[in-house]
Design a protein around this motif. Structure first.
Motif, PDB file in Angstrom:
ATOM      1  N   ALA A  34      19.080 -37.060  14.828  1.00 44.24           N
ATOM      2  CA  ALA A  34      18.729 -35.647  14.633  1.00 44.24           C
ATOM      3  C   ALA A  34      19.748 -34.912  13.762  1.00 44.24           C
ATOM      4  CB  ALA A  34      18.592 -34.953  15.987  1.00 44.24           C
ATOM      5  N   SER A  35      21.027 -35.200  13.935  1.00 46.49           N
ATOM      6  CA  SER A  35      22.048 -34.489  13.156  1.00 46.49           C
ATOM      7  C   SER A  35      21.939 -34.821  11.667  1.00 46.49           C
ATOM      8  CB  SER A  35      23.445 -34.832  13.668  1.00 46.49           C
ATOM      9  OG  SER A  35      23.684 -36.229  13.571  1.00 46.49           O
ATOM     10  N   GLU A  36      21.649 -36.083  11.352  1.00 46.86           N
ATOM     11  CA  GLU A  36      21.494 -36.473   9.950  1.00 46.86           C
ATOM     12  C   GLU A  36      20.170 -35.968   9.391  1.00 46.86           C
ATOM     13  OE1 GLU A  36      22.127 -40.689   9.542  1.00 46.86           O
ATOM     14  OE2 GLU A  36      24.107 -40.559  10.477  1.00 46.86           O
ATOM     15  N   ARG A  37      19.116 -36.018  10.192  1.00 47.83           N
ATOM     16  CA  ARG A  37      17.807 -35.540   9.740  1.00 47.83           C
ATOM     17  C   ARG A  37      17.880 -34.055   9.408  1.00 47.83           C
ATOM     18  NH1 ARG A  37      14.263 -37.774  13.368  1.00 47.83           N
ATOM     19  NH2 ARG A  37      14.868 -36.231  14.882  1.00 47.83           N
ATOM     20  N   ALA A  38      18.582 -33.275  10.224  1.00 50.36           N
ATOM     21  CA  ALA A  38      18.701 -31.832   9.971  1.00 50.36           C
ATOM     22  C   ALA A  38      19.386 -31.580   8.631  1.00 50.36           C
ATOM     23  CB  ALA A  38      19.482 -31.164  11.101  1.00 50.36           C
ATOM     24  N   VAL A  39      20.423 -32.349   8.324  1.00 43.93           N
ATOM     25  CA  VAL A  39      21.128 -32.189   7.053  1.00 43.93           C
ATOM     26  C   VAL A  39      20.225 -32.565   5.886  1.00 43.93           C
ATOM     27  CG1 VAL A  39      23.047 -33.068   5.663  1.00 43.93           C
ATOM     28  CG2 VAL A  39      23.426 -32.442   8.034  1.00 43.93           C
ATOM     29  N   VAL A  40      19.495 -33.670   6.005  1.00 46.01           N
ATOM     30  CA  VAL A  40      18.597 -34.102   4.933  1.00 46.01           C
ATOM     31  C   VAL A  40      17.518 -33.053   4.695  1.00 46.01           C
ATOM     32  CG1 VAL A  40      16.834 -35.795   4.278  1.00 46.01           C
ATOM     33  CG2 VAL A  40      19.007 -36.566   5.219  1.00 46.01           C
ATOM     34  N   VAL A  41      16.943 -32.549   5.763  1.00 44.27           N
ATOM     35  CA  VAL A  41      15.875 -31.556   5.631  1.00 44.27           C
ATOM     36  C   VAL A  41      16.384 -30.312   4.918  1.00 44.27           C
ATOM     37  CG1 VAL A  41      14.441 -29.943   6.945  1.00 44.27           C
ATOM     38  CG2 VAL A  41      14.460 -32.365   7.539  1.00 44.27           C
ATOM     39  N   LEU A  42      17.519 -29.796   5.355  1.00 43.76           N
ATOM     40  CA  LEU A  42      18.022 -28.559   4.765  1.00 43.76           C
ATOM     41  C   LEU A  42      18.553 -28.761   3.346  1.00 43.76           C
ATOM     42  CD1 LEU A  42      19.834 -26.974   7.839  1.00 43.76           C
ATOM     43  CD2 LEU A  42      17.665 -26.279   6.827  1.00 43.76           C
ATOM     44  N   ALA A  43      19.315 -29.822   3.123  1.00 42.40           N
ATOM     45  CA  ALA A  43      19.949 -30.012   1.818  1.00 42.40           C
ATOM     46  C   ALA A  43      19.014 -30.628   0.786  1.00 42.40           C
ATOM     47  CB  ALA A  43      21.200 -30.882   1.968  1.00 42.40           C
ATOM     48  N   VAL A  44      18.279 -31.658   1.174  1.00 45.16           N
ATOM     49  CA  VAL A  44      17.465 -32.388   0.203  1.00 45.16           C
ATOM     50  C   VAL A  44      16.059 -31.805   0.102  1.00 45.16           C
ATOM     51  CG1 VAL A  44      16.525 -34.647  -0.416  1.00 45.16           C
ATOM     52  CG2 VAL A  44      18.814 -34.482   0.581  1.00 45.16           C
TER      53      VAL A  44
END
Length: 178
Positions: free
Chosen positions: A125-135
């Motif tokens: 979840a922590s990595e998915r949140a970063v990917v969603v927001l940044a990428v």
């Protein structure tokens, strides 16, 4: 637009429910697209959006605003709601298996869209949140760090790990297609 949203948000923080409706009108399409990308089901996506906006109202005093917008916070809240919906769906899937599926909802198009979404869903979840927001949503690392309440270096390392995992997952999937 950010100034108008910031003014709306101040009204929401003050308890103005009609201002929350205006915030909903402002962001609901983008938030729904995000939920649908994660869940691939219209009904579940609508549920995740509803939960996200409910949480926005419930936690309005603690919401982190990025450049005058609550959108980053909403995207993370909806991603969390989607993950919870997905988890409960997995739990009840054996019970629902005999029920015929509805064919009214369209899946995302593109030959690899489903595979990419599946790979994204396997991220922590922590990595998915970063990917969603940044990428996917295009927020800067600084804004992502602020929205998630983590240092910018953490955003960079999570993004690097997520990209490596996604790359490995996609290589595995492509190998299985051959």
């Amino acid at each position: 637009m950010r100034d108008a949203e910031a003014a709306l948000w101040q009204r929401v923080r003050g308890g103005d429910e009609s201002a929350l409706g205006d915030v909903f009108d402002l962001h609901q399409e983008r938030v729904f697209r995000h939920a649908f990308r994660l869940l691939r089901d219209h009904a579940d996506a609508k549920d995740a959006v509803a939960v996200g906006f409910f949480e926005l109202w419930r936690r309005r005093a603690a919401v982190r605003v990025v450049d005058g917008s609550v959108l980053p916070w909403l995207l993370v809240a909806v991603a969390n709601a989607a993950r919870n919906l997905e988890r409960s769906t997995r739990r009840y899937r054996p019970l629902l298996a005999p029920v015929p599926a509805s064919h009214g909802d369209a899946e995302p198009s593109g030959s690899n869209a489903g595979a990419v979404l599946e790979a994204l869903g396997k991220l922590p979840a922590s990595e998915r949140a970063v990917v969603v927001l940044a990428v996917l949503e295009g927020f800067s690392e600084r804004d992502v760090a602020y929205a998630l309440d983590v240092p910018p270096g953490t955003v960079r390392s999570r993004l690097a790990r997520a990209r490596a995992r996604l790359r490995d997952e996609m290589v595995e999937m492509e190998a299985s297609w051959e």
